[in-house]
Design a protein around this motif. Structure first.
Motif: not given
Ligand SMILES: Cc1cc2nc3c(=O)[nH]c(=O)nc-3n(C[C@H](O)[C@H](O)[C@H](O)COP(=O)(O)OP(=O)(O)OC[C@H]3O[C@@H](n4cnc5c(N)ncnc54)[C@H](O)[C@@H]3O)c2cc1C
Lengths: 410, 63
Positions: A12, A38, A45, A48, A82, A110, A246, A275, A293, A296, A324
């Motif tokens: 999410g 979530e 993110r 934050l 979940r 992620g 999982w 991620d 980010w 992703a 990047y």
């Molecule tokens: C505070 C913060 C600041 C950041 N700042 C930067 C920045 O300035 N520049 C940059 O490039 N990157 C930044 N990042 C990194 C960036 O946010 C992440 O790379 C990005 O969020 C990855 O996205 P994602 O969708 O792959 O995974 P995630 O954001 O980790 O999301 C995973 C999602 O899957 C859900 N999930 C997990 N397991 C399950 C399950 N079993 N069932 C259902 N749902 C599940 C989680 O709840 C979440 O919604 C930052 C991260 C954080 C935390």
């Protein structure tokens, strides 16, 4: 009765949201369900750790505007659910609200923060990944008399330190490594250290936390060099690990992430993005997992396009991007583009606007890291989409000026 | 032709657009974003879609 959907997206956050948008754009006739554990709708993110302590941090503002468009377009976003198991042979996802059969699935679960056991049972210890983490942390540090120690000098620690220092708060960063951001080499580490020292952050590098002690209600962390750091609040930012527990019984190839091919496919009908993915990036001829980010967002799109293509029997698209990241600390934007192999030469191309490091491997420029220098960085980042040598990189750096019409070579 | 629109109030000059479509978007010497071409050919719809989805502040849209 098992529910059936054409495309199921697990996650999410940004990769999942971009995946849903891409399916919706490319194949609006397909049914789509997003499953997220979530309780909040998909949101940004990066703010934050960056939004000022006195500025509002509201979930409504952070929520991706497209969430509404997706819902209106018939995409089901199932929150508080979940994913618990995957049976790829039967194309069945098990969730806390029942099983869903899919035509293709995009996994975007992620990463989750690592919390070392020495901090696990302590009060006022925070990680920072989700919106609720940020709200709890900001609440804990709201009283200016409370001292804050950040464990981990990476981006989360660095950004939150900058956010605190901006309010005139005393803050300490502790890291095991002598050289923070060590994978970029000593010179980048030294520039990063100088940025934080100049801004007034107390850095304790090459130091291990050996314990904590509380006297008169005030906590300190004890370091291996004997020093005591005030730490009413502790923020732990020592890294993340892929959320794949999982999938343990699923038979998917797992090795520090879900192992995919160059099209982000793990096995038939199963794609992954963000991620959580390890994949061979053809641009750099290397297998990688990227925790940033933009990767992703890009991969959410490609994985979804490929999920749709697999259903329609069309050819798959290769994901060969230029990894990047950006990070904003003490008013300075730090950016990196490319891939770090580890054996490059690090060349310095600094000027009065900021520091710029070029990573060179043989004849090829493989990456660039800059403190500010936004125009130069953007041009080099664009050029890195293709093979780039030092002469080309230097000509981009040398001839760029206000209003100049220099084309980026590609 | 496709119209490219940038919401400069949202824009944070992240530069991802300038890295993906350098002939359409540019980071200027002052670090701010400039839209070089407000119209692009229909054949570039896919590229623009990637740019739109990869803008971290959601500042880019098309007609
Ligand atoms: C505070 C913060 C600041 C950041 N700042 C930067 C920045 O300035 N520049 C940059 O490039 N990157 C930044 N990042 C990194 C960036 O946010 C992440 O790379 C990005 O969020 C990855 O996205 P994602 O969708 O792959 O995974 P995630 O954001 O980790 O999301 C995973 C999602 O899957 C859900 N999930 C997990 N397991 C399950 C399950 N079993 N069932 C259902 N749902 C599940 C989680 O709840 C979440 O919604 C930052 C991260 C954080 C935390």
């Amino acid at each position: 009765m098992v529910e059936k959907r054409d495309v199921v997206i697990v996650g999410g956050s940004v990769a999942a949201t971009r995946a849903a948008e891409a399916v919706h754009r490319h194949a609006p006739h397909l049914s789509v369900t997003m499953v997220s554990d979530e309780t909040h709708p998909p949101h940004e993110r990066p703010p934050l750790s960056k939004v000022g302590l006195n500025e509002p941090l509201e979930i409504e503002t952070l929520t991706y505007p497209t969430v509404e468009t997706l819902r209106d377009g018939g995409v089901e976003i199932r929150l508080g659910t979940r994913a618990q198991s995957l049976d790829p042979a039967r194309r069945l996802l098990g969730t806390t609200s029942g099983a869903i059969e899919y035509g293709a699935i995009v996994i975007a679960t992620g990463c989750e923060p690592i919390l070392p056991p020495q901090f696990a049972d302590q009060p006022d210890v925070f990680i920072l990944r989700r919106y609720d983490d940020a709200v709890a942390l900001r609440h804990a540090v709201a009283d200016p008399s409370r001292t804050v120690a950040l464990v981990g000098a990476g981006f989360i620690g660095g950004e939150f330190a900058a956010t605190l220092v901006k309010e005139g708060r005393e803050v300490a960063i502790i890291d095991l490594a002598e050289k923070p951001l060590g994978r970029f080499g000593d010179n980048v580490a030294d520039a990063y250290i100088a940025l934080h020292r100049d801004a007034g952050v107390n850095l304790h590098l090459g130091s291990a936390v050996v314990g904590t002690a509380t006297t008169d209600g005030r906590r300190h962390v004890r370091l291996d060099d004997g020093s005591q750091i005030p730490a009413d609040v502790i923020v732990v930012g020592v890294g993340v690990r892929p959320s794949v527990d999982w999938l343990a019984e699923s038979g998917l190839p797992l090795d520090n992430g879900i192992v995919c091919d160059e099209t982000l496919r793990a096995i038939d009908g199963v794609f992954a993005a963000g991620d959580v993915v390890r994949w061979p990036n053809e641009r750099f001829g290397a297998s990688m997992r990227v925790e940033h980010w933009t990767n992703a967002a890009e991969q959410g799109r490609v994985a979804a396009i490929n999920a749709v293509a697999s259903i329609l029997g069309e050819p798959l698209t290769v994901c060969a991007n230029v990894p990047y990241f950006w990070s904003d600390q003490h008013g300075v934007r730090i950016q990196f583009a490319g891939h770090r192999y580890g054996d490059e030469q690090v060349l310095e191309r600094h000027n009065e606007d900021g520091k710029l490091f070029v990573f060179q491997r043989g004849d090829a420029v493989t990456g660039v890291l800059a403190f500010e220098r936004r125009q130069h960085f953007a041009r080099l980042r664009a050029a890195l989409r293709n093979e780039l040598d030092l002469q080309q990189a230097d000509s981009i750096l040398g001839v760029v000026g206000e209003g100049s019409q220099v084309a980026v070579r590609s | 032709m496709i119209q490219v629109m940038v919401d400069f109030d949202r824009c944070d000059a992240n530069g991802t657009c300038a890295a993906l479509m350098p002939d359409v978007f540019q980071i200027k010497a002052d670090g701010q974003l400039e839209l070089l071409n407000a119209e692009i050919d229909d054949s570039r719809e896919g590229e623009l879609e990637e740019v739109i989805l990869c803008c971290p502040v959601g500042a880019i849209a098309h007609s």
